[in-house]
Design a protein around this motif. Structure first.
Motif, PDB file in Angstrom:
ATOM      1  N   MET A   1       0.837  -1.182   0.000  1.00 40.10           N
ATOM      2  CA  MET A   1       0.000   0.000   0.000  1.00 40.10           C
ATOM      3  C   MET A   1       0.883   1.248   0.000  1.00 40.10           C
ATOM      4  O   MET A   1       1.803   1.349   0.784  1.00 40.10           O
ATOM      5  N   ALA A   2       0.563   2.190  -0.869  1.00 37.98           N
ATOM      6  CA  ALA A   2       1.252   3.479  -0.900  1.00 37.98           C
ATOM      7  C   ALA A   2       0.679   4.336   0.220  1.00 37.98           C
ATOM      8  O   ALA A   2      -0.431   4.110   0.680  1.00 37.98           O
ATOM      9  N   GLY A   3       1.432   5.333   0.653  1.00 35.74           N
ATOM     10  CA  GLY A   3       0.943   6.197   1.715  1.00 35.74           C
ATOM     11  C   GLY A   3       1.062   7.653   1.349  1.00 35.74           C
ATOM     12  O   GLY A   3       1.958   8.042   0.614  1.00 35.74           O
ATOM     13  N   MET A   4       0.134   8.442   1.839  1.00 35.56           N
ATOM     14  CA  MET A   4       0.176   9.890   1.635  1.00 35.56           C
ATOM     15  C   MET A   4      -0.363  10.553   2.877  1.00 35.56           C
ATOM     16  O   MET A   4      -1.016   9.909   3.692  1.00 35.56           O
ATOM     17  N   ARG A   5      -0.061  11.823   3.007  1.00 33.67           N
ATOM     18  CA  ARG A   5      -0.580  12.614   4.115  1.00 33.67           C
ATOM     19  C   ARG A   5      -1.530  13.649   3.553  1.00 33.67           C
ATOM     20  O   ARG A   5      -1.255  14.243   2.514  1.00 33.67           O
ATOM     21  N   VAL A   6      -2.638  13.853   4.254  1.00 28.17           N
ATOM     22  CA  VAL A   6      -3.585  14.901   3.862  1.00 28.17           C
ATOM     23  C   VAL A   6      -3.979  15.681   5.103  1.00 28.17           C
ATOM     24  O   VAL A   6      -3.918  15.174   6.222  1.00 28.17           O
ATOM     25  N   ARG A   7      -4.363  16.912   4.908  1.00 26.24           N
ATOM     26  CA  ARG A   7      -4.868  17.746   5.990  1.00 26.24           C
ATOM     27  C   ARG A   7      -5.705  18.860   5.389  1.00 26.24           C
ATOM     28  O   ARG A   7      -5.710  19.097   4.191  1.00 26.24           O
ATOM     29  N   ILE A   8      -6.382  19.570   6.281  1.00 21.34           N
ATOM     30  CA  ILE A   8      -7.134  20.752   5.887  1.00 21.34           C
ATOM     31  C   ILE A   8      -6.356  21.955   6.396  1.00 21.34           C
ATOM     32  O   ILE A   8      -5.952  21.991   7.554  1.00 21.34           O
ATOM     33  N   GLU A   9      -6.131  22.915   5.528  1.00 22.33           N
ATOM     34  CA  GLU A   9      -5.479  24.172   5.909  1.00 22.33           C
ATOM     35  C   GLU A   9      -6.496  25.287   5.863  1.00 22.33           C
ATOM     36  O   GLU A   9      -7.426  25.252   5.066  1.00 22.33           O
ATOM     37  N   SER A  10      -6.256  26.291   6.679  1.00 26.14           N
ATOM     38  CA  SER A  10      -7.098  27.480   6.600  1.00 26.14           C
ATOM     39  C   SER A  10      -6.681  28.273   5.370  1.00 26.14           C
ATOM     40  O   SER A  10      -5.611  28.052   4.816  1.00 26.14           O
ATOM     41  N   GLY A  11      -7.504  29.186   4.955  1.00 26.97           N
ATOM     42  CA  GLY A  11      -7.263  29.952   3.737  1.00 26.97           C
ATOM     43  C   GLY A  11      -5.974  30.737   3.730  1.00 26.97           C
ATOM     44  O   GLY A  11      -5.423  31.008   2.681  1.00 26.97           O
ATOM     45  N   ASP A  12      -5.459  31.095   4.904  1.00 33.46           N
ATOM     46  CA  ASP A  12      -4.228  31.869   4.922  1.00 33.46           C
ATOM     47  C   ASP A  12      -2.991  30.976   4.916  1.00 33.46           C
ATOM     48  O   ASP A  12      -1.874  31.452   5.055  1.00 33.46           O
ATOM     49  N   GLY A  13      -3.201  29.656   4.765  1.00 35.07           N
ATOM     50  CA  GLY A  13      -2.082  28.736   4.674  1.00 35.07           C
ATOM     51  C   GLY A  13      -1.452  28.387   6.011  1.00 35.07           C
ATOM     52  O   GLY A  13      -0.375  27.827   6.061  1.00 35.07           O
ATOM     53  N   VAL A  37     -13.699   6.045  -0.478  1.00 38.56           N
ATOM     54  CA  VAL A  37     -12.342   6.279   0.016  1.00 38.56           C
ATOM     55  C   VAL A  37     -11.941   5.180   0.989  1.00 38.56           C
ATOM     56  O   VAL A  37     -10.898   4.549   0.843  1.00 38.56           O
ATOM     57  N   SER A  38     -12.783   4.937   2.001  1.00 37.99           N
ATOM     58  CA  SER A  38     -12.395   4.017   3.074  1.00 37.99           C
ATOM     59  C   SER A  38     -12.250   2.573   2.609  1.00 37.99           C
ATOM     60  O   SER A  38     -11.538   1.791   3.235  1.00 37.99           O
ATOM     61  N   ARG A  39     -12.878   2.208   1.508  1.00 33.91           N
ATOM     62  CA  ARG A  39     -12.735   0.852   0.978  1.00 33.91           C
ATOM     63  C   ARG A  39     -11.298   0.578   0.536  1.00 33.91           C
ATOM     64  O   ARG A  39     -10.815  -0.536   0.606  1.00 33.91           O
ATOM     65  N   TYR A  40     -10.596   1.617   0.086  1.00 33.63           N
ATOM     66  CA  TYR A  40      -9.252   1.452  -0.462  1.00 33.63           C
ATOM     67  C   TYR A  40      -8.171   2.197   0.316  1.00 33.63           C
ATOM     68  O   TYR A  40      -7.026   2.236  -0.111  1.00 33.63           O
ATOM     69  N   ASN A  64      -2.885  10.284   7.795  1.00 37.32           N
ATOM     70  CA  ASN A  64      -2.097   9.399   6.946  1.00 37.32           C
ATOM     71  C   ASN A  64      -3.055   8.442   6.261  1.00 37.32           C
ATOM     72  O   ASN A  64      -3.870   7.793   6.926  1.00 37.32           O
ATOM     73  N   LEU A  65      -2.968   8.370   4.952  1.00 35.44           N
ATOM     74  CA  LEU A  65      -3.778   7.427   4.189  1.00 35.44           C
ATOM     75  C   LEU A  65      -2.851   6.385   3.582  1.00 35.44           C
ATOM     76  O   LEU A  65      -1.961   6.727   2.800  1.00 35.44           O
ATOM     77  N   ALA A  66      -3.049   5.133   3.943  1.00 35.79           N
ATOM     78  CA  ALA A  66      -2.352   4.037   3.287  1.00 35.79           C
ATOM     79  C   ALA A  66      -3.344   3.504   2.264  1.00 35.79           C
ATOM     80  O   ALA A  66      -4.422   3.027   2.622  1.00 35.79           O
ATOM     81  N   VAL A  67      -3.008   3.648   0.994  1.00 38.21           N
ATOM     82  CA  VAL A  67      -3.986   3.361  -0.055  1.00 38.21           C
ATOM     83  C   VAL A  67      -3.597   2.123  -0.850  1.00 38.21           C
ATOM     84  O   VAL A  67      -2.423   1.839  -1.058  1.00 38.21           O
ATOM     85  N   SER A  68      -4.618   1.390  -1.295  1.00 39.97           N
ATOM     86  CA  SER A  68      -4.399   0.206  -2.111  1.00 39.97           C
ATOM     87  C   SER A  68      -4.537   0.570  -3.585  1.00 39.97           C
ATOM     88  O   SER A  68      -4.862   1.703  -3.938  1.00 39.97           O
ATOM     89  N   SER A  69      -4.336  -0.420  -4.434  1.00 37.04           N
ATOM     90  CA  SER A  69      -4.342  -0.173  -5.875  1.00 37.04           C
ATOM     91  C   SER A  69      -5.698   0.281  -6.404  1.00 37.04           C
ATOM     92  O   SER A  69      -5.769   0.881  -7.461  1.00 37.04           O
TER      93      SER A  69
END
Length: 145
Positions: A1-13, A37-40, A64-69
Motif C-alpha cells: 500500500m502506498a501512503g500519503m498525508r492529507v490535511r485541511i489548511e485554513s485559507g491563509d495557509g 475512500v475508506s474501501r481502499y 495518513n492514508l495508506a492506499v491500495s491499488s
C-alpha cells in the motif's frame, strides 16, 4: 500500500491554526464514512506534539492514508468537496485540502476534475502541476492539430 498525508489548511495557509486542525480531524471522520475512500484507504490520525506543560496533543495535524491499488484520487478530492460544502459558509471558502506524497505537495481548493488529476499525477510520478492561473491563456480544443 502506498501512503500519503492529507490535511485541511485554513485559507491563509496556516496549518497549525486550531480551527484548521479541528477540520482535519472532522475530515478524517468524513473519510472513514465515505465508502469510495475508506474501501481502499486506511485512515490514521496524526496528532501534534503536546505544547510544553500540556498533557497531550489533542488536535489532528495530518491524516495518513495508506492506499491500495483500487484507490481513487477523484473520490478523495470529491469527498473533500462534499465535506467543504457541509461546512458553515465562513469556513467553507477557506478549507483547503493539502495532499503530500513523496516530497510533493498539492493544494486543492475547488475539488474539480483537474484538481483530482493533479493529485493523481503527484501520486503517480512524485510531481504535481501547479494550479492553473485564472488569467493564464486557455488553449482551444483544436490547437496543435
Amino acid at each position: 500500500m502506498a501512503g500519503m498525508r492529507v490535511r485541511i489548511e485554513s485559507g491563509d495557509g496556516e496549518p497549525a491554526a486550531a480551527e484548521a486542525a479541528g477540520l482535519t480531524g472532522d475530515f478524517a471522520d468524513w473519510l472513514t464514512q465515505d465508502r469510495e475512500v475508506s474501501r481502499y484507504a486506511a485512515v490514521r490520525r496524526v496528532r501534534g506534539a503536546a505544547p510544553s506543560g500540556a498533557m497531550s496533543g489533542d488536535l489532528v495535524e495530518w491524516i495518513n492514508l495508506a492506499v491500495s491499488s483500487g484507490f481513487s484520487t477523484t473520490a478523495l478530492v470529491y469527498a473533500h468537496r462534499t465535506f467543504r460544502a457541509s461546512l458553515p459558509p465562513r469556513l467553507r471558502s477557506e478549507a483547503r485540502l493539502v495532499v503530500e506524497y513523496d516530497g510533493v505537495r498539492v493544494v486543492v481548493e475547488d475539488g474539480t476534475a483537474e484538481d483530482a488529476a493533479r493529485v493523481a499525477r503527484a501520486l503517480a510520478g512524485g510531481q504535481a502541476d501547479p494550479a492553473p492561473s485564472p488569467d493564464a491563456p486557455q488553449e482551444s480544443p483544436g490547437a496543435g492539430s
